[in-house]
Motif scaffolding. Sequence first.
Motif, mmCIF file in Angstrom:
data_model
loop_
_atom_site.group_PDB
_atom_site.id
_atom_site.type_symbol
_atom_site.label_atom_id
_atom_site.label_comp_id
_atom_site.label_asym_id
_atom_site.label_seq_id
_atom_site.Cartn_x
_atom_site.Cartn_y
_atom_site.Cartn_z
ATOM 1 N N LYS A 191 -3.682 -23.994 5.754
ATOM 2 C CA LYS A 191 -3.295 -23.103 6.856
ATOM 3 C C LYS A 191 -2.882 -23.924 8.078
ATOM 4 C CE LYS A 191 -6.414 -19.262 5.662
ATOM 5 N NZ LYS A 191 -7.593 -18.485 6.131
ATOM 6 N N ARG A 192 -3.684 -24.926 8.418
ATOM 7 C CA ARG A 192 -3.370 -25.741 9.597
ATOM 8 C C ARG A 192 -2.099 -26.552 9.383
ATOM 9 N NH1 ARG A 192 -6.794 -29.414 9.878
ATOM 10 N NH2 ARG A 192 -8.332 -28.885 8.275
ATOM 11 N N LEU A 193 -1.901 -27.039 8.159
ATOM 12 C CA LEU A 193 -0.685 -27.804 7.879
ATOM 13 C C LEU A 193 0.551 -26.904 7.983
ATOM 14 C CD1 LEU A 193 0.705 -30.405 7.021
ATOM 15 C CD2 LEU A 193 0.237 -29.796 4.626
ATOM 16 N N GLY A 194 0.427 -25.650 7.516
ATOM 17 C CA GLY A 194 1.555 -24.733 7.589
ATOM 18 C C GLY A 194 2.031 -24.508 9.010
ATOM 19 N N GLU A 195 1.096 -24.552 9.968
ATOM 20 C CA GLU A 195 1.469 -24.377 11.368
ATOM 21 C C GLU A 195 2.334 -25.525 11.873
ATOM 22 O OE1 GLU A 195 -2.292 -24.076 13.237
ATOM 23 O OE2 GLU A 195 -2.758 -22.079 12.440
ATOM 24 N N ARG A 196 2.246 -26.678 11.200
ATOM 25 C CA ARG A 196 3.035 -27.846 11.615
ATOM 26 C C ARG A 196 4.330 -27.995 10.822
ATOM 27 N NH1 ARG A 196 1.536 -29.192 16.608
ATOM 28 N NH2 ARG A 196 -0.702 -29.667 16.792
ATOM 29 N N LEU A 197 4.331 -27.513 9.574
ATOM 30 C CA LEU A 197 5.509 -27.715 8.723
ATOM 31 C C LEU A 197 6.573 -26.622 8.880
ATOM 32 C CD1 LEU A 197 4.036 -29.026 5.336
ATOM 33 C CD2 LEU A 197 4.898 -30.316 7.285
ATOM 34 N N HIS A 198 6.186 -25.443 9.375
ATOM 35 C CA HIS A 198 7.128 -24.332 9.593
ATOM 36 C C HIS A 198 7.934 -24.027 8.326
ATOM 37 C CE1 HIS A 198 7.247 -26.131 13.944
ATOM 38 N NE2 HIS A 198 6.073 -25.587 13.653
ATOM 39 N N PRO A 199 7.278 -23.654 7.233
ATOM 40 C CA PRO A 199 8.014 -23.432 5.978
ATOM 41 C C PRO A 199 9.040 -22.304 6.074
ATOM 42 C CG PRO A 199 5.745 -22.650 5.806
ATOM 43 C CD PRO A 199 5.827 -23.439 7.070
ATOM 44 N N HIS A 200 8.869 -21.366 7.029
ATOM 45 C CA HIS A 200 9.829 -20.267 7.162
ATOM 46 C C HIS A 200 11.208 -20.746 7.593
ATOM 47 C CE1 HIS A 200 8.043 -20.896 11.165
ATOM 48 N NE2 HIS A 200 9.219 -20.502 11.650
ATOM 49 N N GLU A 201 11.290 -21.975 8.114
ATOM 50 C CA GLU A 201 12.580 -22.516 8.536
ATOM 51 C C GLU A 201 13.382 -23.067 7.358
ATOM 52 O OE1 GLU A 201 11.966 -25.423 11.544
ATOM 53 O OE2 GLU A 201 10.932 -24.053 12.930
ATOM 54 N N TYR A 202 12.776 -23.054 6.172
ATOM 55 C CA TYR A 202 13.440 -23.646 5.000
ATOM 56 C C TYR A 202 13.479 -22.606 3.876
ATOM 57 C CZ TYR A 202 12.639 -27.941 7.595
ATOM 58 O OH TYR A 202 12.640 -28.914 8.580
ATOM 59 N N PRO A 203 14.349 -21.600 4.000
ATOM 60 C CA PRO A 203 14.387 -20.530 2.981
ATOM 61 C C PRO A 203 14.800 -21.018 1.601
ATOM 62 C CG PRO A 203 16.253 -20.376 4.490
ATOM 63 C CD PRO A 203 15.322 -21.389 5.081
ATOM 64 N N ARG A 204 15.417 -22.200 1.515
ATOM 65 C CA ARG A 204 15.826 -22.729 0.214
ATOM 66 C C ARG A 204 14.660 -23.383 -0.527
ATOM 67 N NH1 ARG A 204 21.803 -25.499 1.345
ATOM 68 N NH2 ARG A 204 22.817 -23.594 2.132
ATOM 69 N N MET A 205 13.476 -23.337 0.073
ATOM 70 C CA MET A 205 12.292 -23.910 -0.573
ATOM 71 C C MET A 205 11.226 -22.825 -0.718
ATOM 72 S SD MET A 205 12.074 -27.578 1.396
ATOM 73 C CE MET A 205 13.538 -28.588 1.656
ATOM 74 N N ARG A 261 8.976 -33.217 7.856
ATOM 75 C CA ARG A 261 8.665 -31.857 7.397
ATOM 76 C C ARG A 261 9.504 -31.489 6.172
ATOM 77 N NH1 ARG A 261 10.035 -27.905 11.128
ATOM 78 N NH2 ARG A 261 11.012 -29.298 12.633
ATOM 79 N N ARG A 262 10.791 -31.849 6.243
ATOM 80 C CA ARG A 262 11.675 -31.530 5.131
ATOM 81 C C ARG A 262 11.230 -32.248 3.858
ATOM 82 N NH1 ARG A 262 15.956 -33.595 6.987
ATOM 83 N NH2 ARG A 262 16.651 -31.784 8.189
ATOM 84 N N ALA A 263 10.837 -33.510 3.988
ATOM 85 C CA ALA A 263 10.422 -34.279 2.810
ATOM 86 C C ALA A 263 9.134 -33.715 2.210
ATOM 87 C CB ALA A 263 10.237 -35.747 3.185
ATOM 88 N N LEU A 264 8.171 -33.359 3.050
ATOM 89 C CA LEU A 264 6.911 -32.810 2.548
ATOM 90 C C LEU A 264 7.136 -31.467 1.863
ATOM 91 C CD1 LEU A 264 4.511 -33.666 5.519
ATOM 92 C CD2 LEU A 264 4.455 -34.658 3.233
ATOM 93 N N LEU A 265 7.929 -30.613 2.479
ATOM 94 C CA LEU A 265 8.186 -29.308 1.890
ATOM 95 C C LEU A 265 9.000 -29.422 0.609
ATOM 96 C CD1 LEU A 265 8.888 -27.258 5.140
ATOM 97 C CD2 LEU A 265 6.971 -26.943 3.554
ATOM 98 N N ALA A 266 9.958 -30.359 0.573
ATOM 99 C CA ALA A 266 10.756 -30.549 -0.646
ATOM 100 C C ALA A 266 9.872 -31.022 -1.792
ATOM 101 C CB ALA A 266 11.878 -31.550 -0.386
ATOM 102 N N GLY A 267 8.958 -31.936 -1.482
ATOM 103 C CA GLY A 267 8.043 -32.406 -2.520
ATOM 104 C C GLY A 267 7.147 -31.296 -3.015
ATOM 105 N N LEU A 268 6.618 -30.495 -2.092
ATOM 106 C CA LEU A 268 5.758 -29.370 -2.466
ATOM 107 C C LEU A 268 6.537 -28.340 -3.275
ATOM 108 C CD1 LEU A 268 3.065 -27.887 -2.217
ATOM 109 C CD2 LEU A 268 3.833 -27.008 -0.001
ATOM 110 N N ASP A 269 7.752 -28.057 -2.880
ATOM 111 C CA ASP A 269 8.584 -27.087 -3.586
ATOM 112 C C ASP A 269 8.833 -27.520 -5.025
ATOM 113 O OD1 ASP A 269 10.368 -24.599 -3.076
ATOM 114 O OD2 ASP A 269 11.724 -26.008 -4.086
ATOM 115 N N ALA A 270 9.102 -28.801 -5.215
ATOM 116 C CA ALA A 270 9.381 -29.310 -6.558
ATOM 117 C C ALA A 270 8.147 -29.237 -7.449
ATOM 118 C CB ALA A 270 9.889 -30.751 -6.467
ATOM 119 N N VAL A 271 6.973 -29.561 -6.895
ATOM 120 C CA VAL A 271 5.741 -29.518 -7.686
ATOM 121 C C VAL A 271 5.461 -28.091 -8.150
ATOM 122 C CG1 VAL A 271 3.227 -29.758 -7.567
ATOM 123 C CG2 VAL A 271 4.686 -31.576 -6.663
ATOM 124 N N VAL A 272 5.555 -27.122 -7.242
ATOM 125 C CA VAL A 272 5.236 -25.733 -7.590
ATOM 126 C C VAL A 272 6.292 -25.155 -8.527
ATOM 127 C CG1 VAL A 272 4.874 -23.423 -6.669
ATOM 128 C CG2 VAL A 272 3.964 -25.410 -5.443
#
Length: 723
Positions: free
Chosen positions: A294-308, A265-276
């Motif tokens: 929407k469905r992916l967001g339910e699995r990645l829990h982006p709210h747990e990573y405020p630094r992204m 989850r951290r790797a996917l969100l970090a990659g997405l954060d860098a692209v945007v």
Amino acid sequence: MSHPLEHLVVRHTHRIPSPSGPAGEGDVVARQFDAALMSVGFKLSADLLAHLSGLSGTTVVDTAVRTLGTVREMVGDHVRHNVYFIEFPQNVPDTFDFWMGCVTEALADDSARERVIAQLRSGVLDLLTLPSYGNYRHTYAEMLAAHDELIAAAGDRMTVLRPGGAPDDEVTALYLALAGSPAPLGEEQLRDLGILAGHCVDGPQPEAIPVRENRALVNRARLAAGADLLLDTVTDVLRLACAVCDGDVTLQEPTRFRALGRPVRRALLAGLDAVVAAAPAKLADVHMHREAWKRLGERLHPHEYPRMPHAADAFAVARGEKAAPSLDSRVEELLGTGDVAAAAELLTSAPGKLFRSLDRLLRTARTQDERDAVVAAAERVAPEVLGRVVLSVREHLHNRAGNTAERRVFVNRFGRAHVASDVRPPLPKQEREHLITALDAEVRRRLPDVGDLLVDPGMLDVALPLSGKATASGLGVLPRGSVTPVEGELLRFFVHWKQSERRTDFDLSALLLDASYRTVTWLSYTALSSVEGEHSGDITDAPEGASEFINLRLGAVRGTFIVPQVDIYSGEGFEEVEESFFGFMLREGEQRGRPFEPRTVRLKSELRGPGRVALPLAFRRGDDGRWRAKWLHLYLKGHPSANRVEGNRVTVATLLRGVVERDQLTVRYLTDLMTDGGTAATLWDGETVPEGPVTFIGFEPPEGLHPDSRILTPKNLRDLIPA
């Protein structure tokens, strides 16, 4: 010791990685290996035979066992092809007489008599209730004993296996070729790339991965290995998530995202954060796959990573909480106001999308200035467009020369097809021809210097593989739209399937049409024989696998077209059965042999598509009397059950007309552009081999080609597509 991925190299390249083992006197075993290969239509090249002869017998035996298993599966000889009528194609009964024989046997059966009598009184008889109908009545061994040996003929297929390099080098080269392919891969190739990417993650990598689906599979391997990810769009992240969850990286089918570990989850969100963060405008791409995000967001829990926070923005866009106007919406707004020139200018920021919109823009333009603006924008961005897109648009423009109300064939990425009337007005002639000239020049500019060109004439009408989705996996398979000559007196189709869980009945049929696409006749389980040929009999249950055949005498065919098809009468679909494939053989009149002879197989194509009716290819008799195959790889929706050739004759004929009347870009198109640049081209006569290095384009490279020659066969024809 063998390499675990050696079978992939053999299947994709027809090369055997150099076996490691002690020197010895393996010449006798090597010749036996060669003889065994020839029995299934393969053989060792002279160089490979010589190399194996210098190794120990044990090493050669081990290589032979592995290779024979691979090639037998490639040609469809790994299963037992039995037939209902034991002497097929001899002594196939008249259809009505056969059915009456089954009824007579049922009336003599105490367990079936009452049920059959009741059906006869009602006037409707269900063949499947007759005990002797639809199941093999003899063993495979008994069927073999009823047939003479095949008589060898000069026209039998012989696929040559050539020596490869070190196993690791061959596997790496195959990985680089698939990962760096300029055109999308087929289902089997994508699956193999996923395996190879995991094995080669720490080795050499392709300079570029232009196809996004390929990049997703490579990224999955890199993610597992802890390597840097190759991401430059938000959709790259979504595809990677699909790959991690073993879903559809093409994004055509919804993926069921599973629970993911924190590191993933951290790797996917970090990659997405860098692209945007690097390009906030890319958030607009989220709209294309909003529900998946929407469905992916339910699995990645982006709210747990405020630094992204930039990653969280993507999911906010998907939920409609953050605005991110898409390029498409802005273009639609401009077109809605009639500003075609501004829409074309805006689309220059997405060159591929501009090219795919050219037809609509030119039809929408109302003035010459607007049409000139569209053409100028296309010419300006042409160098930035992927080669396969340039070629696809070039092919499209060529086929837009006709009048209105002609047939338009729609084929999705999975081969599902339908036909509709083309109600679009014709494109303005001047702009269409101007663009064709410009695109030809752009393609010519990108083509490499190939030196001396040696071309097998039979390859000239093979369609360019602009997408692996237009080609099924298998042996001898060519891209959709390809045209190849058919030589032989007897044409024999076959289908094999093995059900997974429930009774499944596939029916092989052949529809014969005249030059106006009207039905002449057909062969199927409802018409077992005609002056043209014979059907091997209906098999209605395949727990251990089942096969059906149709034998045709080409000289006796009344009509212009032969359209084989596989109909699902009941049970599992093509993508549900454990295994299913179609193919055809060509034989001379007196060759005899078993119903299935691997040496005579010209095509073995996997049946793994949507719909309940498969149309692998069609055959057309030309004005010169010669038959040619037109490759289709299409699927019709059909009915949930009881699909029969009689019920889809009109649909098939309409679809066939639409496909036949469309021109494809072929190998001939590219070779003409190559020779236009001064390259010397020679049509290969089948015998003469030049002394120096050449670029050879053909089905099988001849023995004795200079070792520095570049070889392009259907297996790697995608390498012809300019980057």
